[in-house]
Scaffold this motif. Structure first.
Motif, PDB file in Angstrom:
ATOM      1  N   MET A 184       0.841  -1.201   0.000  1.00 18.07           N
ATOM      2  CA  MET A 184       0.000   0.000   0.000  1.00 18.07           C
ATOM      3  C   MET A 184       0.875   1.250   0.000  1.00 18.07           C
ATOM      4  N   GLU A 234       2.132   2.295  -3.278  1.00 19.91           N
ATOM      5  CA  GLU A 234       1.076   2.916  -4.072  1.00 19.91           C
ATOM      6  C   GLU A 234       0.637   4.255  -3.494  1.00 19.91           C
ATOM      7  N   ARG A 249      -0.729   4.670  -0.506  1.00 26.14           N
ATOM      8  CA  ARG A 249      -1.974   4.483   0.234  1.00 26.14           C
ATOM      9  C   ARG A 249      -1.687   4.223   1.709  1.00 26.14           C
ATOM     10  N   THR A 250      -2.605   4.634   2.528  1.00 26.71           N
ATOM     11  CA  THR A 250      -2.541   4.341   3.959  1.00 26.71           C
ATOM     12  C   THR A 250      -3.956   4.013   4.437  1.00 26.71           C
TER      13      THR A 250
END
Length: 60
Positions: free
Chosen positions: A20, A23, A25-26
């Motif tokens: 993630m 990418e 993302r979190t």
């Protein structure tokens, strides 16, 4: 197929964190806990949709 224990589900989540991050993302704490429950097979996709709708103020 047996359900994952909480520890196993958290370990699975931990393996996804670097992916993630790549990418960009979190997940916030609430989303992480919901995802762990999903991995444990205690929530369905319909449950996840209902949770997302509530969090975003969708009433229909």
């Amino acid at each position: 197929m047996s359900r994952l224990t909480e520890a196993e589900a958290r370990a699975e989540y931990d393996t996804l964190v670097p992916i993630m991050a790549l990418e960009g993302r979190t997940m916030d704490a609430h989303s992480r806990e919901v995802f762990v429950e999903y991995l444990q097979d205690t929530l369905t996709i319909d449950d996840l949709v209902a949770i997302a709708k509530r969090r975003n103020g969708v009433t229909a």
